[in-house]
Write a protein that holds these residues in place. Structure first.
Motif, PDB file in Angstrom:
ATOM      1  N   ALA A   1      -6.915   4.188   1.687  1.00 55.30           N
ATOM      2  CA  ALA A   1      -6.508   2.858   2.146  1.00 55.30           C
ATOM      3  C   ALA A   1      -6.213   2.868   3.636  1.00 55.30           C
TER       4      ALA A   1
ATOM      5  N   ASN B   1      -9.322   2.848   5.778  1.00 56.46           N
ATOM      6  CA  ASN B   1      -9.984   1.542   5.836  1.00 56.46           C
ATOM      7  C   ASN B   1      -9.266   0.551   6.747  1.00 56.46           C
TER       8      ASN B   1
ATOM      9  N   ASP C   1      -1.686   6.929   0.738  1.00 64.54           N
ATOM     10  CA  ASP C   1      -3.026   6.602   0.242  1.00 64.54           C
ATOM     11  C   ASP C   1      -4.015   6.728   1.409  1.00 64.54           C
TER      12      ASP C   1
ATOM     13  N   ILE D   1       0.852  -1.182   0.000  1.00 63.69           N
ATOM     14  CA  ILE D   1       0.000   0.000   0.000  1.00 63.69           C
ATOM     15  C   ILE D   1       0.894   1.241   0.000  1.00 63.69           C
TER      16      ILE D   1
END
Length: 365
Positions: free
Chosen positions: A243, A246, A240, A236
C-alpha cells in the motif's frame, strides 16, 4: 488560600494518589475555576514518569481542563461567574518576547519559556527545585484537581455547541493538530496523511476532513481500519509495504501524531515534491532522516508544539460550527492509574476524560 485536592505523583516510580494542597485565591485579572472535566493526554504519562527529564515533583497532571468560573478577581472583563471555560497547556508566558508579541505564546522565547498548566515552565531538563516548591513558579499543579486559578487571557470560552466533557481534549489534542494543519495551509482537496490514530490522530483526521481534505490514516492497529471507515476516511496499516509503495509522491501534507520515537522515513517518501511532514506527537529525537529523499525532492520534515491561545479558541469554535468532537470515554479519577496503563498499551478508543466530580468520593481521604 483555597484548600484544594487532586491526584499527584510524588516520584517517577509512584502511582497517582490523592494529594491535598492550597491555591492562591484569584487576584487581579485572574479567574477561579471549579474543574468539571479533564482529559488524559499521553504527555501526562511522559511527565509523571519523568521521561523528558524535567519533571518537578509532586507532579499533578492535567492540561485539558473544562470547568465553571466560580469567582473573578479585580479587572476581569472576559469571563463571568457561571461561564463554562477551558484551560489548555499554558497558563502564562513572558508576554514580552517576539513570539509572545506576535500571539504565539506556545513558542515563548523568554528565559523560562511559557508557564505550563502543570510542572512549571516548559524548558528542557531543568533542575528540580529543592524544599517547598508548592507555590513557586517552577512547579504548577494541573487539572487533575478540583480548582484552578488562571489569568483571564489564558482562559478559553467553551462554545455552547460543545459538550463540556467533549471539549476537554480539544484543548490539547485538538489544537496540537489544528495548528500545523492551519500553518502549513491545508486546503480543500489536498491529500493529507495522518500517522498514528490515537487521541491526536483521530482528532487530526476529523479536523482535516472538515477542512475539505482527502484523509488517509496510517495505523499499527488492524481494528482501527474500521474506525477510520466510520469517520469517512481511508485507513491503511503502516507496515503494509504494498500500500505504501502505491502511495509514493502522492500526499500534500502528512502529520505524525505518534507519541514516541519512530521512523518517519517511509512516510517522507509518500510526500509530493516541496511538501512537508510534521511531527507533533514526540518530543524526543526521531530516527535519523534520509536526507537523500528530502534533498532530491525538496521535501521538508518539521515539528509543531501545541498551539497559541488564539488558535485554541479558533479550533474550539471550528469544532462547534462543524459538529466535531473527540471520541471519549468518561472515567473516575480513582481509575487514573489503570487508564495510564491502557493508554500505553493502546487499549483506549480514543481519549479518556476524567469526570472530576468523582474526586469528591475520596476528598476526605
Amino acid at each position: 488560600m483555597i484548600k484544594s485536592h487532586g491526584y499527584a505523583a510524588r516520584h517517577s516510580f509512584s502511582s497517582l494518589k490523592l494529594f491535598h494542597f492550597e491555591r492562591e485565591e484569584a487576584g487581579a485579572n485572574e479567574v477561579e475555576i471549579a474543574v468539571m472535566f479533564c482529559g488524559v493526554c499521553h504527555s501526562d504519562i511522559h511527565q509523571v514518569k519523568n521521561e523528558w527529564s524535567n519533571t518537578v515533583y509532586p507532579c499533578m497532571p492535567g492540561h485539558e481542563v473544562v470547568g465553571k468560573v466560580t469567582r473573578v478577581g479585580p479587572g476581569v472583563t472576559r469571563h463571568a461567574v457561571g461561564d463554562v471555560v477551558g484551560v489548555g497547556c499554558m497558563i502564562d508566558s513572558c508576554r514580552a518576547c517576539p513570539a509572545c508579541q506576535a500571539g504565539f505564546q506556545n513558542y515563548c522565547e523568554g528565559p523560562n519559556s511559557w508557564l505550563a498548566t502543570y510542572n512549571g515552565p516548559m524548558v528542557p531538563a531543568k533542575k528540580a527545585p529543592t524544599g517547598d516548591n508548592m507555590y513557586r513558579r517552577d512547579n504548577t499543579f494541573g487539572g487533575y484537581s478540583d480548582t484552578l486559578v488562571v489569568k483571564e487571557d489564558f482562559v478559553l470560552k467553551i462554545p455552547a455547541g460543545l459538550k463540556p466533557e467533549a471539549a476537554a481534549p480539544i484543548l490539547c489534542a485538538g489544537v496540537t493538530t489544528w495548528s500545523p494543519l492551519r500553518h502549513w495551509k491545508v486546503q480543500p482537496g489536498d491529500k493529507v496523511g495522518i500517522l498514528g490514530f490515537g487521541g491526536l490522530g483521530h482528532m487530526a483526521a476529523k479536523l482535516a476532513k472538515a477542512m475539505g481534505a482527502k484523509v488517509t490514516v496510517f495505523t499499527s492497529t488492524p481494528e482501527k481500519i474500521d474506525e477510520a471507515a466510520r469517520l469517512g476516511v481511508t485507513g491503511i496499516l503502516e507496515d503494509d509495504q504494498g500500500a505504501l509503495a502505491n502511495l509514493k509522491a502522492s500526499f500534500d501534507f502528512i502529520l505524525s501524531t505518534v507519541p514516541e520515537k519512530h521512523d518517519v522515513n517511509p512516510f517522507v517518501e509518500l510526500l509530493k515534491r516541496d511538501k512537508t511532514l510534521v511531527a507533533v506527537g514526540a518530543l524526543e529525537p526521531l530516527k535519523p532522516i534520509n536526507n537523500m529523499e528530502t534533498a532530491m525532492h525538496r521535501k521538508s520534515v518539521g515539528g509543531s508544539l501545541i498551539g497559541s491561545i488564539a488558535e485554541t479558541q479558533e479550533v474550539l469554535d471550528f469544532c462547534a460550527r462543524h459538529g466535531i468532537a473527540p471520541d471519549i470515554e468518561i472515567i473516575s479519577i480513582q481509575d487514573i492509574n489503570d487508564a495510564y496503563k491502557k493508554v500505553e498499551d493502546g487499549d483506549v478508543r480514543f481519549r479518556y476524560v476524567i469526570d472530576m466530580a468523582s474526586l469528591s468520593n475520596d476528598a476526605k481521604g
